[in-house]
Write a protein that holds these residues in place. Sequence first.
Motif, PDB file in Angstrom:
ATOM      1  N   ALA A  36      21.133  26.199   5.923  1.00 13.87           N
ATOM      2  CA  ALA A  36      20.111  25.257   5.372  1.00 13.87           C
ATOM      3  C   ALA A  36      20.145  24.950   3.875  1.00 13.87           C
ATOM      4  CB  ALA A  36      18.475  26.249   5.513  1.00 13.87           C
ATOM      5  N   ILE A  37      20.738  25.923   3.181  1.00 19.69           N
ATOM      6  CA  ILE A  37      20.941  25.274   1.651  1.00 19.69           C
ATOM      7  C   ILE A  37      21.791  24.298   1.516  1.00 19.69           C
ATOM      8  CG2 ILE A  37      22.468  27.420   0.962  1.00 19.69           C
ATOM      9  CD1 ILE A  37      19.470  25.795  -0.835  1.00 19.69           C
ATOM     10  N   ARG A  38      22.901  24.246   2.478  1.00 21.06           N
ATOM     11  CA  ARG A  38      24.000  23.485   2.360  1.00 21.06           C
ATOM     12  C   ARG A  38      23.400  22.178   2.954  1.00 21.06           C
ATOM     13  NH1 ARG A  38      29.287  26.843   4.588  1.00 21.06           N
ATOM     14  NH2 ARG A  38      29.619  27.628   2.206  1.00 21.06           N
ATOM     15  N   GLU A  39      22.782  21.961   3.983  1.00 20.73           N
ATOM     16  CA  GLU A  39      21.972  20.736   4.471  1.00 20.73           C
ATOM     17  C   GLU A  39      20.878  20.343   3.590  1.00 20.73           C
ATOM     18  OE1 GLU A  39      20.054  22.315   7.933  1.00 20.73           O
ATOM     19  OE2 GLU A  39      22.001  22.619   9.166  1.00 20.73           O
ATOM     20  N   ALA A  40      20.519  21.069   2.469  1.00 24.52           N
ATOM     21  CA  ALA A  40      19.600  20.564   1.621  1.00 24.52           C
ATOM     22  C   ALA A  40      20.491  20.104   0.142  1.00 24.52           C
ATOM     23  CB  ALA A  40      18.589  21.696   1.101  1.00 24.52           C
ATOM     24  N   GLY A  41      21.693  20.281   0.330  1.00 21.25           N
ATOM     25  CA  GLY A  41      22.389  19.812  -1.021  1.00 21.25           C
ATOM     26  C   GLY A  41      22.052  20.631  -1.963  1.00 21.25           C
ATOM     27  N   ASN A  42      22.079  22.072  -1.789  1.00 22.32           N
ATOM     28  CA  ASN A  42      21.752  22.976  -2.780  1.00 22.32           C
ATOM     29  C   ASN A  42      20.455  22.633  -3.714  1.00 22.32           C
ATOM     30  OD1 ASN A  42      23.737  25.099  -2.687  1.00 22.32           O
ATOM     31  ND2 ASN A  42      25.058  23.221  -2.503  1.00 22.32           N
ATOM     32  N   ASN A  43      19.437  21.761  -3.034  1.00 20.44           N
ATOM     33  CA  ASN A  43      18.243  21.448  -3.695  1.00 20.44           C
ATOM     34  C   ASN A  43      17.268  22.082  -3.019  1.00 20.44           C
ATOM     35  OD1 ASN A  43      16.157  20.050  -4.862  1.00 20.44           O
ATOM     36  ND2 ASN A  43      16.900  18.197  -5.002  1.00 20.44           N
ATOM     37  N   THR A  44      16.575  23.027  -3.672  1.00 21.17           N
ATOM     38  CA  THR A  44      15.467  23.916  -3.064  1.00 21.17           C
ATOM     39  C   THR A  44      14.334  22.901  -2.384  1.00 21.17           C
ATOM     40  OG1 THR A  44      14.694  24.508  -5.080  1.00 21.17           O
ATOM     41  CG2 THR A  44      16.285  25.891  -4.129  1.00 21.17           C
ATOM     42  N   PHE A  45      13.939  21.616  -3.272  1.00 21.78           N
ATOM     43  CA  PHE A  45      13.074  20.854  -2.771  1.00 21.78           C
ATOM     44  C   PHE A  45      13.337  20.306  -1.359  1.00 21.78           C
ATOM     45  CE2 PHE A  45      11.985  20.393  -7.445  1.00 21.78           C
ATOM     46  CZ  PHE A  45      10.535  20.391  -7.334  1.00 21.78           C
ATOM     47  N   LEU A  46      14.566  20.249  -1.066  1.00 17.86           N
ATOM     48  CA  LEU A  46      14.735  19.505   0.110  1.00 17.86           C
ATOM     49  C   LEU A  46      15.089  20.263   1.277  1.00 17.86           C
ATOM     50  CD1 LEU A  46      17.577  16.930  -1.174  1.00 17.86           C
ATOM     51  CD2 LEU A  46      15.084  16.647  -0.871  1.00 17.86           C
ATOM     52  N   LEU A  47      14.722  21.872   0.929  1.00 17.79           N
ATOM     53  CA  LEU A  47      14.609  22.825   2.123  1.00 17.79           C
ATOM     54  C   LEU A  47      13.261  22.536   3.032  1.00 17.79           C
ATOM     55  CD1 LEU A  47      15.468  25.909   0.123  1.00 17.79           C
ATOM     56  CD2 LEU A  47      16.831  25.078   2.122  1.00 17.79           C
ATOM     57  N   LYS A  48      13.583  22.862   4.471  1.00 17.57           N
ATOM     58  CA  LYS A  48      12.416  22.825   5.185  1.00 17.57           C
ATOM     59  C   LYS A  48      11.672  24.018   5.318  1.00 17.57           C
ATOM     60  CE  LYS A  48      13.410  18.691   7.230  1.00 17.57           C
ATOM     61  NZ  LYS A  48      14.795  18.368   6.486  1.00 17.57           N
ATOM     62  N   ASN A  49      10.415  23.769   5.485  1.00 15.96           N
ATOM     63  CA  ASN A  49       9.517  24.955   5.524  1.00 15.96           C
ATOM     64  C   ASN A  49       9.645  26.020   6.397  1.00 15.96           C
ATOM     65  OD1 ASN A  49       7.113  26.429   4.142  1.00 15.96           O
ATOM     66  ND2 ASN A  49       6.153  26.131   6.122  1.00 15.96           N
ATOM     67  N   SER A 382      17.809  35.933   0.135  1.00 17.38           N
ATOM     68  CA  SER A 382      16.409  36.501   0.112  1.00 17.38           C
ATOM     69  C   SER A 382      15.440  35.615   1.030  1.00 17.38           C
ATOM     70  CB  SER A 382      15.636  36.722  -1.113  1.00 17.38           C
ATOM     71  OG  SER A 382      15.436  35.421  -1.991  1.00 17.38           O
ATOM     72  N   GLY A 383      15.643  34.143   1.133  1.00 17.35           N
ATOM     73  CA  GLY A 383      14.739  33.362   1.642  1.00 17.35           C
ATOM     74  C   GLY A 383      13.552  32.972   1.105  1.00 17.35           C
ATOM     75  N   VAL A 384      13.711  33.494  -0.407  1.00 11.52           N
ATOM     76  CA  VAL A 384      12.615  33.016  -1.504  1.00 11.52           C
ATOM     77  C   VAL A 384      13.108  31.710  -2.083  1.00 11.52           C
ATOM     78  CG1 VAL A 384      11.568  33.636  -3.519  1.00 11.52           C
ATOM     79  CG2 VAL A 384      11.939  35.458  -1.775  1.00 11.52           C
ATOM     80  N   ARG A 385      12.189  30.611  -2.076  1.00 12.41           N
ATOM     81  CA  ARG A 385      12.674  29.434  -2.506  1.00 12.41           C
ATOM     82  C   ARG A 385      11.680  29.443  -3.834  1.00 12.41           C
ATOM     83  NH1 ARG A 385      11.035  23.388  -0.239  1.00 12.41           N
ATOM     84  NH2 ARG A 385       8.898  24.272   0.065  1.00 12.41           N
ATOM     85  N   GLY A 386      12.580  29.290  -5.080  1.00 12.73           N
ATOM     86  CA  GLY A 386      12.226  29.006  -6.238  1.00 12.73           C
ATOM     87  C   GLY A 386      12.525  27.541  -6.989  1.00 12.73           C
ATOM     88  N   MET A 387      12.133  27.154  -8.111  1.00 12.88           N
ATOM     89  CA  MET A 387      12.408  25.835  -8.725  1.00 12.88           C
ATOM     90  C   MET A 387      13.458  25.915 -10.018  1.00 12.88           C
ATOM     91  SD  MET A 387       9.965  22.927 -10.130  1.00 12.88           S
ATOM     92  CE  MET A 387       8.897  22.653  -8.777  1.00 12.88           C
ATOM     93  N   GLU A 388      14.417  24.923  -9.745  1.00 14.03           N
ATOM     94  CA  GLU A 388      15.234  24.973 -11.048  1.00 14.03           C
ATOM     95  C   GLU A 388      14.569  24.109 -12.067  1.00 14.03           C
ATOM     96  OE1 GLU A 388      18.191  22.755 -13.776  1.00 14.03           O
ATOM     97  OE2 GLU A 388      16.285  22.237 -12.541  1.00 14.03           O
ATOM     98  N   ARG A 389      14.508  24.882 -13.252  1.00 11.58           N
ATOM     99  CA  ARG A 389      13.729  24.258 -14.490  1.00 11.58           C
ATOM    100  C   ARG A 389      14.728  24.368 -15.566  1.00 11.58           C
ATOM    101  NH1 ARG A 389       9.267  21.195 -13.372  1.00 11.58           N
ATOM    102  NH2 ARG A 389      11.074  20.476 -12.665  1.00 11.58           N
TER     103      ARG A 389
END
Length: 482
Positions: A36-49, A382-389
């Motif tokens: 999933a994280i590779r499909e999202a391009g290592n961008n947590t915004f692009l992960l599916k819920n 963990s399956g925890v989605r955070g945000m890069e700041r």
Amino acid sequence: MAKVKFHSGEAVPLEMHKVRIVQKLSLAPIERRLEAIREAGNNTFLLKNRDIFLDMLTDSGVNAMSDKQQAAMMEADDSYAGSETFTKLENKIRDIFQMEYFLPVHQGRAAENIISRVFVTPGSIVPMNYHFTTSKAHIVLNGGSVEEIIIDEGLQVTSQCPFKGDMDVGKLQTLISTHGAAKIAYVRIETGTNLIGGQPHSLANLREVSRVCRKNGILLVFDASLLADNLHFIKDREAECRGMSVRDITKAIAGLTDIIYFSARKLGCARGGGICTNSRDAFMKMRELVTLYEGFLTYGGMSIREIEALTVGLEETMDEDMISQGPQFIEYMVNDLARQGVPVITPAGGLGCHLDAMAFLPHVPQTEYPAGALASALYLVSGVRGMERGSISEQRNEDGSEVYSNMELLRLAVPRRVFTLSQLKYAVDRIVWLYQNRDLIGGLKFVEEPSMLRFFFGKLEATSGWQAKLVAKFRKDFGDSL
């Protein structure tokens, strides 16, 4: 929100509400999370819920509504013009902020667009305590520039300073003397500064900033999106305000400002947003743009059901139990992590728990985006989605050179009334394990990079095979556990 002491001596935040509606969660195996994280391009915004266990990306639009908000949504008057639902909201704004004029918008960045289009001109300057991504983008798009003049303590990762979001008033006066008041489009104060760890400002500092602005005839614009958390900190940390009610502190803040805008996705636990002012001149300048970009003046891009929910949500923000839950949960998480040696922003602020990625991953250079790498790694284990700041949230210079952020943070937002303490303890456990295995984490590089707001859409890949190594270590330590 109350804090009680257990028999063991531990002080624990106690929820002053009960859960009546639940939403099922799922925790995918780590192998699926790697896909999933590779499909999202290592961008947590692009992960599916469906691939996320705990969504700590943001508190925007995901705070839990109260039973009273849900009930109010059934009373909505859907008249296009002259809606009684809008009148309720308008009256609530007048009651809480003591401001005569109110313009509805569909969310906070819409307010930023309108304010910037009206007041920012080519070559003008907007001093602020600290920028937010969309606020800066709108100012720059309209030809202005941003000057951040936060106090020095604001950029210290660990500190005892209770109000790291304060503006440096001396620097503001110097800026005005250097460029002249006419060149200042407005001064912007962001309550609960988002990009430096949700750090609050004090009422005393706002009073000083307001004094300088009024002396020089400069508008003071106040971003109130994270007001709820900041109200808690003012009442808790500012000695002169401990005897004041939350409502009185809010009125004091409003009385010092010329324009207040907010995202209701944060303030009020609904959707939408608004712009408030006592200046008829400012109101008239902005009014036509609301109709042009947002919708008619009695809905401004919001659904009328959301307007009803917002009206109730704003009133509930005047309740100390409501505004204290987020900060107290965050404080518990920050203190637990700090006790176990994990580098976090201190003192605990609002919005979320913020991990210091540069201290967490000192071996990953800023050129390889440590905050983004940490976000990817934490999701993986963990399956925890955070945000890069951090630097991914910045924007390149016109010549293509990189802008490196003052801080590299992984934000773990704590939406209000959403998570349980056991879920936060799970997140803490996985963060501690990750910190103990931090040497396995490597960097990221862009493979798809938009020119603006790249943190929303950009895609990156690992600079080495570190993700597979992390999965292998996880399986060794946790076995078949998810």
